[in-house]
Write an enzyme that holds these catalytic residues in place. Sequence first.
Site, short mmCIF file in Angstrom:
data_model
loop_
_atom_site.label_atom_id
_atom_site.label_comp_id
_atom_site.label_asym_id
_atom_site.label_seq_id
_atom_site.Cartn_x
_atom_site.Cartn_y
_atom_site.Cartn_z
CG ASN A 1 31.68 48.59 35.62
OD1 ASN A 1 31.24 49.66 35.68
ND2 ASN A 1 31.21 47.35 35.26
CG HIS B 1 36.20 43.83 31.17
ND1 HIS B 1 36.77 43.86 32.49
CD2 HIS B 1 34.99 44.00 31.35
CE1 HIS B 1 35.80 43.57 33.34
NE2 HIS B 1 34.58 43.93 32.74
P1 AMP Z 1 32.78 43.84 35.18
O1 AMP Z 1 31.57 43.99 36.20
O2 AMP Z 1 32.71 45.10 34.49
O3 AMP Z 1 34.01 43.19 35.81
O4 AMP Z 1 31.85 42.89 34.00
C1 AMP Z 1 32.14 41.53 34.00
C2 AMP Z 1 31.29 41.10 33.05
O5 AMP Z 1 31.90 39.74 32.37
C3 AMP Z 1 29.82 40.94 33.37
O6 AMP Z 1 29.09 41.58 32.26
C4 AMP Z 1 29.80 39.30 33.05
O7 AMP Z 1 28.54 39.13 32.41
C5 AMP Z 1 30.89 39.15 32.27
N1 AMP Z 1 31.25 37.55 32.17
C6 AMP Z 1 31.70 36.74 33.13
N2 AMP Z 1 31.99 35.71 32.91
C7 AMP Z 1 32.13 35.61 31.57
C8 AMP Z 1 32.44 34.74 30.82
N3 AMP Z 1 32.94 33.47 31.06
N4 AMP Z 1 32.32 34.83 29.28
C9 AMP Z 1 31.68 35.94 28.92
N5 AMP Z 1 31.29 37.03 29.75
C10 AMP Z 1 31.68 36.74 31.17
#
Ligand code: AMP
Length: 116
Positions: free
Chosen positions: A90, A103
Site C-alpha cells: 500500500n 513493506h
Molecule cells: P499497511 O496498511 O500496508 O500500512 O499495513 C500495515 C499492517 O501492519 C497492517 O496489516 C497491520 O495489521 C500491521 N501491523 C501494525 N502494527 C503491527 C505490529 N506491531 N506487528 C505486526 N504487524 C503490525
Amino acid sequence: MYDNNNIFAKIIRKEIPCDKIFEDDQVLFFNDINPKAKIHILAMPKTEVISFSDFINKSTPEEVDYFFKKIVEIVQKFNLDKTGYRLITNDGNDANQEVAHFHVHILGGENLSGLR
Ligand code: AMP
C-alpha cells in the site's frame, strides 16, 4: 519525510517485539499482528524508506534485487510458490497505507478469494 517514530522503525530498532520470520542486516520479515490470511507476513527493508516508490527511488539496484529475491526465498520456505500467494504494498492515502515504512504483505496459506 521519513518519521523514524513509526511502529516498524521501532520494531527494526528492537524497541517493540515482533513475531519474527527472518532477519539480517538489510531486511526484516515478521508476522502481521492482524492476519488477513492463514499466512500473512510483512517484508521490509531496514532502510528509511516510506513507500514502494520511495524505496525504488532511494535504493541501489542491488538493494532492490536483494529485497525482492529474499521475498522469493521466504515464499519458497513456506511452500507458497506451490500453492499460490499474493503480494500487496500500500502506497499513500488512497491505498490506506497505515505504517509509513515501506513493506510488502505476503498473503497465502489458503484460497484468497474472500480477501478484498
Ligand atoms: P499497511 O496498511 O500496508 O500500512 O499495513 C500495515 C499492517 O501492519 C497492517 O496489516 C497491520 O495489521 C500491521 N501491523 C501494525 N502494527 C503491527 C505490529 N506491531 N506487528 C505486526 N504487524 C503490525
